[in-house]
Design an enzyme around this catalytic site. Structure first.
Site, PDB file in Angstrom:
ATOM      1  N   CYS A  91      55.021  65.753 -28.661  1.00 37.97           N
ATOM      2  CA  CYS A  91      55.514  66.881 -29.457  1.00 37.97           C
ATOM      3  C   CYS A  91      57.027  67.024 -29.399  1.00 37.97           C
ATOM      4  O   CYS A  91      57.636  67.485 -30.372  1.00 37.97           O
ATOM      5  CB  CYS A  91      54.834  68.186 -29.043  1.00 37.97           C
ATOM      6  SG  CYS A  91      55.180  68.717 -27.364  1.00 37.97           S
ATOM      7  N   HIS A 167      54.766  73.233 -25.216  1.00 33.70           N
ATOM      8  CA  HIS A 167      54.754  72.649 -26.552  1.00 33.70           C
ATOM      9  C   HIS A 167      56.100  72.859 -27.234  1.00 33.70           C
ATOM     10  O   HIS A 167      56.754  73.886 -27.032  1.00 33.70           O
ATOM     11  CB  HIS A 167      53.636  73.307 -27.375  1.00 33.70           C
ATOM     12  CG  HIS A 167      53.500  72.771 -28.761  1.00 33.70           C
ATOM     13  ND1 HIS A 167      53.358  71.430 -29.039  1.00 33.70           N
ATOM     14  CD2 HIS A 167      53.484  73.401 -29.964  1.00 33.70           C
ATOM     15  CE1 HIS A 167      53.260  71.261 -30.344  1.00 33.70           C
ATOM     16  NE2 HIS A 167      53.332  72.445 -30.933  1.00 33.70           N
TER      17      HIS A 167
END
Length: 350
Positions: A91, A167
């Site tokens: 990510c 994230h």
């Protein structure tokens, strides 16, 4: 959420790592800067800003578990490059790519230009698979893996304790609107119009509002900006000031423009600081890749052969106990005073 690592390693949330990653893929003229405040003045000093990368704690597979955006999702917008994240650990790189591949002014280099042209008509999920299957992007990403031979041996898969997951997502202006690009969503989120660079005013409250919705005083966030090469920006500003100074002195005499002289000197110092920072980042990136275990093994072996190891071990135990007691006392004093503790650096591990 992506199901497996697919041979993509964890990398640190560090501007030096991300700058090295960008250069490794072949992108020219940009770097990554860490941001400690989202106020306009801070962002103004970094202009031009191509986008922001925001790191936050991922609360779970249920989208409702993690505070997110309420901006509407746009589906199949051909003007926005959006790729769904189909693999874990990717990510950070994907957030960086989301900014680069949506910026009309960044020199992407041959590799990313060819990649963007190849996947331009792909749906979001296939774009994500294309990123995960890119040998070049994956190799550059994995080149920033820490060398740690003890990870597999020390990891207990039966352990019930789970590490927190984090994230990365991106915020970037596209065609006069501010977009939020999160590979775990179905599409890009449009936060509305932002002509010119007014997106810098708009993005701060959006991120702050999102952070405020976390319960329990969660403070583990990180924010970085993708900006133009700072040395190039500062050099251009210095040359502009020097031209202004020359014109002023020609008209008013050699003593004119004292404030410009002062600004030029400050800019020269800023260039030196930036050069020193880059050398430090390059050194740190080399150290991240280096395996020091063989060296440590040989040192310990030599100390054991000389009969010095046992005494050093005992000395280390005594020192560790003293430091632990000192830390316990500081923690107790901080708790009594209502203080907090330091936070560690966070990793890309979603």
């Amino acid at each position: 959420m992506a199901e497996d690592t697919g041979n993509w390693c964890l990398i640190e949330s560090d501007p030096g790592v991300f700058t090295g990653l960008i250069k490794g893929i072949g992108v020219n003229g940009v770097q990554v800067e860490e941001i400690y405040s989202i106020d306009r003045e801070t962002l103004e000093d970094l202009k031009p800003v191509h986008g922001l990368v925001f790191l936050f704690k991922w609360e779970g597979r249920d989208p409702a578990a993690t505070p997110g955006s309420t901006a509407p999702i746009e589906y199949d917008n051909p003007d926005v490059f959006f790729a769904q994240q189909v693999i874990t650990n990717a990510c950070a790189t994907q957030a960086i790519l989301s900014i680069l591949l949506n910026s009309p002014t960044v020199d992407l280099g041959d590799e990313l230009n060819n990649f963007k042209a190849f996947v331009s008509d792909f749906p979001a999920e296939l774009k994500g698979h294309a990123i995960s299957n890119s040998d070049v992007i994956r190799a550059v990403h994995n080149s920033f893996s820490r060398s740690d031979p003890f990870i597999n041996e020390m990891h207990d898969p039966s352990s019930k304790e789970k590490e927190d997951l984090f994230h990365f997502i991106a915020y970037t202006p596209i065609n006069g609107s501010l977009y939020e690009l999160d590979g775990l969503q179905e599409g890009p989120r449009n936060h509305g119009p932002c002509p010119g660079d007014s997106w810098l005013d708009k993005v701060g409250p959006i991120i702050q509002e999102r952070m405020a919705r976390y319960a329990g005083g969660e403070i583990r966030f990180n924010l970085m900006a993708v900006v133009d090469d700072r040395i190039k920006v500062i050099e251009e500003k210095r040359k502009s000031y020097e031209e202004q100074l020359a014109a002023m002195q020609q008209k008013e005499g050699p003593d004119a423009g004292s404030w410009l002289k002062s600004e030029i000197e400050h800019l020269k110092q800023d260039i030196v600081k930036e050069q020193d920072k880059r050398l430090k980042q390059q050194r740190e990136n080399k150290l991240r890749r280096h395996n020091f275990v063989p060296l440590i093994y040989e040192l310990l072996k030599g100390l054991a052969q000389e009969g010095k190891l046992e005494g050093l071990v005992e000395e280390g135990r005594t020192r560790a106990k003293a430091e632990a007691e000192s830390a316990r006392q500081r923690k107790a004093a901080a708790a009594a005073a209502g203080g907090g503790g330091d936070e560690d650096m966070y990793m890309d591990d979603d």
